[in-house]
Motif scaffolding. Sequence first.
Motif, PDB file in Angstrom:
ATOM      1  N   UNK A   1      49.587  -2.896 -23.105  1.00  0.00           N
ATOM      2  CA  UNK A   1      48.147  -3.313 -23.982  1.00  0.00           C
ATOM      3  C   UNK A   1      47.843  -2.119 -25.104  1.00  0.00           C
ATOM      4  N   UNK A   2      48.005  -0.972 -24.666  1.00  0.00           N
ATOM      5  CA  UNK A   2      47.735   0.145 -25.602  1.00  0.00           C
ATOM      6  C   UNK A   2      48.718  -0.062 -26.848  1.00  0.00           C
TER       7      UNK A   2
ATOM      8  N   UNK B   1      43.271   2.114  -3.483  1.00  0.00           N
ATOM      9  CA  UNK B   1      44.557   2.572  -4.286  1.00  0.00           C
ATOM     10  C   UNK B   1      45.036   1.410  -5.002  1.00  0.00           C
ATOM     11  N   UNK B   2      44.192   0.466  -5.507  1.00  0.00           N
ATOM     12  CA  UNK B   2      45.099  -0.835  -6.144  1.00  0.00           C
ATOM     13  C   UNK B   2      44.736  -1.002  -7.540  1.00  0.00           C
ATOM     14  N   UNK B   3      43.604  -0.446  -8.107  1.00  0.00           N
ATOM     15  CA  UNK B   3      43.205  -0.675  -9.389  1.00  0.00           C
ATOM     16  C   UNK B   3      43.386   0.879 -10.229  1.00  0.00           C
ATOM     17  N   UNK B   4      44.015   0.850 -11.470  1.00  0.00           N
ATOM     18  CA  UNK B   4      44.169   1.820 -12.357  1.00  0.00           C
ATOM     19  C   UNK B   4      43.528   1.456 -13.808  1.00  0.00           C
ATOM     20  N   UNK B   5      42.982   3.004 -13.946  1.00  0.00           N
ATOM     21  CA  UNK B   5      42.347   2.757 -15.353  1.00  0.00           C
ATOM     22  C   UNK B   5      43.381   3.709 -16.258  1.00  0.00           C
ATOM     23  N   UNK B   6      43.368   3.133 -17.508  1.00  0.00           N
ATOM     24  CA  UNK B   6      43.980   4.214 -18.474  1.00  0.00           C
ATOM     25  C   UNK B   6      43.062   4.378 -19.935  1.00  0.00           C
ATOM     26  N   UNK B   7      43.368   5.448 -20.484  1.00  0.00           N
ATOM     27  CA  UNK B   7      42.440   5.743 -21.806  1.00  0.00           C
ATOM     28  C   UNK B   7      43.535   6.074 -22.825  1.00  0.00           C
ATOM     29  N   UNK B   8      43.252   5.396 -23.842  1.00  0.00           N
ATOM     30  CA  UNK B   8      44.220   5.701 -25.093  1.00  0.00           C
ATOM     31  C   UNK B   8      43.795   6.393 -26.274  1.00  0.00           C
ATOM     32  N   UNK B   9      44.561   6.978 -27.086  1.00  0.00           N
ATOM     33  CA  UNK B   9      44.038   7.792 -28.281  1.00  0.00           C
ATOM     34  C   UNK B   9      43.644   7.113 -29.444  1.00  0.00           C
TER      35      UNK B   9
ATOM     36  N   UNK C   1      39.992   1.332 -23.340  1.00  0.00           N
ATOM     37  CA  UNK C   1      40.093   1.681 -21.842  1.00  0.00           C
ATOM     38  C   UNK C   1      40.823   0.320 -21.224  1.00  0.00           C
ATOM     39  N   UNK C   2      41.869   0.365 -20.355  1.00  0.00           N
ATOM     40  CA  UNK C   2      42.193  -0.721 -19.909  1.00  0.00           C
ATOM     41  C   UNK C   2      42.390  -0.708 -18.238  1.00  0.00           C
TER      42      UNK C   2
ATOM     43  N   UNK D   1      39.509  11.399 -21.004  1.00  0.00           N
ATOM     44  CA  UNK D   1      39.629  11.304 -19.518  1.00  0.00           C
ATOM     45  C   UNK D   1      38.772  10.153 -19.152  1.00  0.00           C
ATOM     46  N   UNK D   2      39.722   9.307 -18.114  1.00  0.00           N
ATOM     47  CA  UNK D   2      38.858   8.368 -17.322  1.00  0.00           C
ATOM     48  C   UNK D   2      38.916   8.587 -15.892  1.00  0.00           C
ATOM     49  N   UNK D   3      38.014   8.326 -15.129  1.00  0.00           N
ATOM     50  CA  UNK D   3      37.852   8.668 -13.730  1.00  0.00           C
ATOM     51  C   UNK D   3      37.246   7.570 -13.002  1.00  0.00           C
ATOM     52  N   UNK D   4      37.502   7.072 -11.998  1.00  0.00           N
ATOM     53  CA  UNK D   4      36.707   6.135 -11.148  1.00  0.00           C
ATOM     54  C   UNK D   4      35.548   6.730 -10.462  1.00  0.00           C
ATOM     55  N   UNK D   5      34.423   6.135 -10.205  1.00  0.00           N
ATOM     56  CA  UNK D   5      33.638   6.606  -9.116  1.00  0.00           C
ATOM     57  C   UNK D   5      34.268   6.874  -7.865  1.00  0.00           C
ATOM     58  N   UNK D   6      34.178   7.989  -7.138  1.00  0.00           N
ATOM     59  CA  UNK D   6      35.095   8.248  -5.987  1.00  0.00           C
ATOM     60  C   UNK D   6      34.826   7.262  -4.712  1.00  0.00           C
ATOM     61  N   UNK D   7      33.618   6.710  -4.619  1.00  0.00           N
ATOM     62  CA  UNK D   7      33.218   6.161  -3.313  1.00  0.00           C
ATOM     63  C   UNK D   7      33.232   4.602  -3.444  1.00  0.00           C
TER      64      UNK D   7
END
Length: 348
Positions: free
Chosen positions: A41-42, A56-64, A68-69, A104-110
């Motif tokens: 996509x990026x 452990x199923x969903x992944x975020x990515x952040x581009x220049x 965000x995908x 940086x992208x980060x999931x809420x940990x909970x």
Amino acid sequence: MLGLMAARQAGLDDPARLCRAERTRRVLSLELNKDRDVERIHGSGINTLDIEPVEGRYMLSGGSDGVIVLYDLENLSRKPSYTCKALFSVGRSHPDVHKFSVETVQWYPHDTGMFTSSSFDKTLKIWDTNTLQPADIFHFEGTVYSHHMSPIATKHCLIAVGTRSPKVQLCDLKSGSSSHILQGHRQEVLAVAWSPRHEYVLATGSADGRVKLWDVRRASGCLSTLDQYNGEKSKASSEAANTAHNGRVNGLCYTNDGLHLLTVGTDDRMRLWNSSTGENTLVNYGKVCNESRKGLKFAISCGCNPEFAFVPYGSTIAVYTVFTGELITMLRGHYSTVNCCVFQPHFQ
């Protein structure tokens, strides 16, 4: 493997030993997957990845390009060859898209209902995953290089943010304000990481070559400043004293148990520190080529014996044993510089 299974069945062995052996075997046999791919996509470089810790199923990515995908990594079709689909993206046409590079992208940990992103556009955004709208936006005076939420905190909702300012900002999700700042660095803060062991302990790395450990409950400032010479001043001039690296410190990662901290710097060195004593363990990883002008995102394995560090190294990923410094292998497959990597703990 059969011997381990038999010993486990007979009760002669610690049940976790079989798991550790299998995880370690999987890491040692890592290679580029010929059957799995990720939908592209990026349109430009990818700076950051995060896999949510719940399933452990969903992944975020952040581009220049600020995009965000979100990807679903699970193969529901059960076919051997599979492309991980993008479920949605915050694209250039989205009204709340970041204007510049997402660092940086980060999931809420909970839970997966919320994630965070920070960008060179001087903002940190808190996103509602279901509506894809920002629930909150924090604005800063300078470029944001890195942010991190504690994976274990139960008594606070602080997000640590490293910016172009030498002050580390702490943003409180409960009050929606920048609650306080940590002063002590002399130059911009490129990397921040909360301890996975003590919820109030934070590590920060700066362009001044220093790594500082903080207890955010203490008003007096930092707990310790890591010193690559372990206090032996005779070897270093007073100017070089209390520096962790002889260049910019642009990557930090705690081991899974929080007992050690791994740092990388633009002096092409990686160092392992005892996080309770602040001592340099003097593990020699050799030259770890690091030309990144901003934060470098690397990963440490979880539940293996020994543990491994995965470090972007030019267009490859170098795999080291954390405690002996041995270079195990180089993972090849990218055609250009690798900016980040993330370890999937459930499937290695």
